[in-house]
Scaffold this active site. Structure first.
Site, PDB file in Angstrom:
ATOM      1  CE  LYS A 108      34.770   5.204  20.316  1.00 26.57           C
ATOM      2  NZ  LYS A 108      33.935   6.294  20.817  1.00 26.57           N
ATOM      3  CG  ASP A 109      36.964  -3.773  23.345  1.00 23.73           C
ATOM      4  OD1 ASP A 109      36.393  -3.582  22.249  1.00 23.73           O
ATOM      5  OD2 ASP A 109      37.937  -4.539  23.471  1.00 23.73           O
TER       6      ASP A 109
END
Length: 540
Positions: A108-109
């Site tokens: 999700k970065d």
């Protein structure tokens, strides 16, 4: 009701003090609700010659020195799995796409950074703005990292189910955290999405980047993750297995790989209890809660394109969590619980692949978020994911829990005021009270440390109903279970609820007592003393 306060640091007389961010009360909180499951307007189709309306990032090598941590996102390694596939007789190559090695610890970065940069590019984010996001935690960490690097205030709304490690990481990054009930539906006024939208309406210059509807979510994986996999395997991708949450990872990777490798099978992993899978019959289950975090939903997010999926495969906690531990132990990959779910699906789906073919499985996040959860033996044993072993040959190990001294049962109704629970706890010197509804069904526990935290942080007040202060991270055990298993749980937990199944009654599960660490200590000490007195003591 959602937790009403978070906190921000404000300078007063040269010092930083904590002030609450309050979720506003609206007469009709759903009047302006923006649904996260609106039909997508994207016109992508495999083989289309239509020009993309989006900004695209070109895959390029990273420089030796990076201008900020945000440039470190992506470019994760593809690592061959050895022991696990071989133990099951798989003939193909199985590769792990190690998304847990992103700087914030998860896949999700990528979308956190992409959504922030896209918002800046469009003029939606400017200096002084506040980023608000409903999330299961990992997107929040990615956004909080980006907000820290770019200088924005960040407010994250997440369910109570999510690990304390995620909360502590978010706070360390400077984000404010508001928790909502895990059981609240996506379209509930108490759910994380509605609460986020109420906050956005009340906070000036605030923006919800909205991972459920934001094109930057799948684009981050189309331009990044998917393109990297194709490049790393030089176009020889025969199967890719991807977990589904918002669906952005699935959509972006799936589309990019289908364009480059049309014969590649895209396999979607979905937990039991989620409704994302097709055909619909796959979603039929009695499971209403699952421990694996960050996957599955009770609605179809806008960014999820199910047309790129060749096959959906379901998994459950019992398959995912032990396999995640095996990834850590046997392959040395410090990944999270959903990685076990994805690998379980990959091992099922790849059985038909031949020698020389390549299967890629996405490992979404790292071990940091789960040190007090599936990484812990005690936690696993408490939830029947791991057998309790009598390593020290304790004589009392197989005695029944019902033979132990337990506190007399005191309960409180969920519609009683908190002040009543406080008074009951004070008068009876209790630190916990089981909470029942009007039908006698167990709803949770009023737990002193949790209640104290809520009162101190103005998340509840004595006049509120008990249901506002229910603690749900407790463990329960059947009265027929052995004392050994209870002892393993109470090594870490201060209490557990003892229950009994009554098939003829409603509800069928009844609380019969509360077993505390103190009661177990007294029992074990008494047993040890009796053993020594009988001449059977261990000299050690």
């Amino acid at each position: 009701m959602a937790s009403q306060n978070s906190h921000r640091n404000c300078p007063v007389n040269g010092h930083l003090v904590t002030k609450p961010t309050t979720v506003p009360v609206e007469e009709d909180p759903m009047a302006n609700f923006i649904r996260p499951d609106q039909p997508s307007r994207c016109t992508w189709a495999l083989g289309t010659s239509e020009t993309s309306p989006h900004h695209h990032d070109i895959l390029a090598p990273k420089p030796s020195v990076l201008p900020s941590i945000l440039e470190a996102v992506g470019g994760t390694p593809l690592v061959k799995l050895n022991k696990i596939p071989q133990s099951l007789g798989l003939k193909c190559n199985v590769y792990a796409k190690c998304e847990f090695l992103n700087p914030g610890g998860s896949v999700k970065d990528r979308i956190g950074v992409r959504m922030v940069l896209e918002a800046e590019r469009k003029g939606l984010l400017k200096p002084g703005c506040t980023i608000i996001e409903p999330t299961s935690g990992n997107t929040g960490i990615g956004l909080a990292m980006a907000a820290a690097a770019r200088g924005y205030r960040c407010l994250i709304v997440m369910p109570e189910k999510m690990s304390n490690e995620k909360v502590d990481t978010l706070k360390a990054l400077g984000a404010e955290v508001i928790r909502t009930p895990t059981e609240a539906a996506f379209d509930s006024p108490e759910g994380l999405i509605a609460v986020s939208q109420r906050l956005q309406r009340a906070i000036p210059d605030s923006v919800i980047l909205d991972q459920y509807r934001n094109a930057g979510n799948p684009l981050a994986h189309y331009d990044g993750t998917g393109a990297e996999i194709v490049e790393q395997l030089e176009g020889r991708v025969d199967m890719v297995v991807i977990g589904t949450g918002t669906g952005g990872t699935m959509t972006g990777i799936g589309r990019r790989i289908k364009e480059s490798c049309p014969d590649c099978q895209v396999i979607a992993a979905d937990p039991e209890g989620s409704i994302l899978a097709e055909p619909e019959e796959l979603n039929q289950t009695n499971v209403s809660f699952y421990e694996v975090e960050g996957v599955g939903y009770d609605f179809l997010p806008t960014v999820l394109d199910r047309t790129v999926v060749d096959r959906w495969v379901k998994f459950n906690d019992r398959a995912a969590l032990p396999l995640a531990r095996r990834l850590i132990r046997d392959e040395g990959l410090l990944c999270g619980g959903s990685s076990g779910g994805n690998l379980y699906v990959a091992l099922q789906a790849a059985k038909d692949l031949k020698e020389g073919q390549n299967c890629v499985v996405i490992l979404p996040d790292n071990i940091r978020n789960y040190l007090t959860k599936f990484v812990s033996d005690n936690w696993m044993e408490a939830r029947y994911f791991k057998e309790s072993e009598n390593c020290y040959d304790q004589k009392w190990w197989n005695n029944k829990v019902q033979t132990l001294p337990m506190e007399s049962l005191l309960t409180v109704r969920d519609d009683a005021p908190i002040s009543e629970a406080i008074e009951t706890m004070k008068q009876n010197n209790r630190t916990h009270l089981p909470v029942l509804d009007s039908a006698g069904a167990l709803k949770g526990v009023v737990h002193l440390p949790n209640l104290l935290s809520k009162l101190l942080n103005r998340l509840a007040k004595p006049s509120d109903l008990v249901r506002r202060a229910i603690f749900k991270q407790y463990v329960k055990i059947d009265h027929e279970e052995n004392v050994g298993r209870a002892s393993r749980i109470l090594e870490k937990d201060s209490f557990l609820l003892v229950t009994r199944q009554e098939p003829e009654s409603v509800p069928t599960e009844r609380v019969v007592g509360v077993l505390t660490q103190r009661a177990l200590f007294d029992y074990v000490a008494e047993q040890a003393t009796a053993t020594v007195a009988n001449g059977n003591g261990n000299a050690e």
